[in-house]
Design a protein around this motif. Structure first.
Motif: not given
Length: 206
Positions: A146-165
Motif C-alpha cells: 500500500t505504500i505505492l500503487l504497484w502493478s496488479d501483477t507486480a508480485f504474482h509468484g514473487v513475494s516482496p518479502l524474503a527470509l534472512a536469518g
C-alpha cells in the motif's frame, strides 16, 4: 534492478505504466483484530513509511483515517459494516465477486486531483492460508503493497518479502525502489515508462 525489471513492477496487465505514491501523511486504522495485532500492523506501516521518507499523522483532515485495514472471516460481513458502502461504491456486488473467486485479500486505492494516493482500503479474509501466516509477515506485506500503487501483477509468484536469518524482511531491491519512488525530485504520479529509468538511476546511487 534493471530499468525493465523496475518498469514491470508498475506496468499493469493492460500494458499501462502507472506509479503513484502517497500525497499526504498516512493515518492507519485497523478493524477486526486484537490490540497485539493492531500494534504489529501499525508498526509495520510506520517502518515502511520511514523507509520511504514519508510521514504519518494522527488524523487526516478530510477522511480522519486514510489507510483502513479490515480483517474478517467472510466477504458477506463487509456490506454490514456501517457506512462502508458510502466509501466503497458497489460494495455488495464486489464482495459477491470476491467470494465467488475465493479471494482472501483485496486492495482499493483512492486518488487526489493530481493522481497521488489519498486513501487505501485493505480487505483480508482470514482463510486457512492467511491464518497460517504470522502477524508480522502479513503486516509487512500489506504495508509494502500500500505504500505505492504497484502493478496488479507486480508480485504474482514473487513475494516482496524474503527470509534472512530466520526473520522475514523486505527484499532489499524492493526497499530501494520504494525509497527511490519517494524522492522529492520525482513526480508523485508517473504514467510514462521512462519514469523507470529515473528510478533505476537512483537505485545506483543509494
Amino acid at each position: 534492478m534493471t530499468p525493465d525489471e523496475i518498469a514491470a513492477l508498475f506496468t499493469r496487465a493492460d500494458g499501462q505504466y502507472l506509479c503513484a505514491r502517497w500525497g499526504r501523511p498516512i493515518v492507519p486504522v485497523v478493524f477486526g483484530v486484537e490490540d497485539a495485532t493492531l500494534s504489529v500492523l501499525k508498526g509495520a506501516v510506520e517502518a515502511v513509511v520511514t523507509l520511504a521518507g514519508h510521514k504519518m499523522a494522527e488524523t487526516d483532515p478530510e477522511l480522519g483515517a486514510n489507510l483502513m485495514v479490515f480483517f474478517f472471516r467472510d466477504w458477506s460481513e463487509l456490506p454490514e459494516v456501517p457506512n462502508l458502502d458510502r466509501m466503497i461504491p458497489d460494495l455488495g456486488p464486489l464482495c459477491a465477486r470476491l467470494a465467488a473467486a475465493g479471494a482472501n485479500q483485496y486492495r482499493i486505492f483512492r486518488f487526489d486531483e493530481g493522481g497521488a494516493i489519498k486513501a487505501a482500503f485493505v480487505f483480508l479474509r482470514m482463510d486457512a492460508d492467511l491464518a497460517s501466516v504470522s502477524a508480522e509477515t502479513l503486516a509487512l506485506a500489506q504495508a509494502v503493497q500500500t505504500i505505492l500503487l504497484w502493478s496488479d501483477t507486480a508480485f504474482h509468484g514473487v513475494s516482496p518479502l524474503a527470509l534472512a536469518g530466520g526473520q522475514v524482511i523486505l527484499r532489499p531491491e524492493i526497499a530501494a525502489v520504494i525509497r527511490a519512488a519517494y524522492d522529492p525530485v520525482l513526480p508523485a504520479v508517473a504514467r510514462d515508462a521512462s519514469h523507470a529509468l529515473r528510478l533505476a538511476a537512483r537505485l545506483r546511487v543509494q
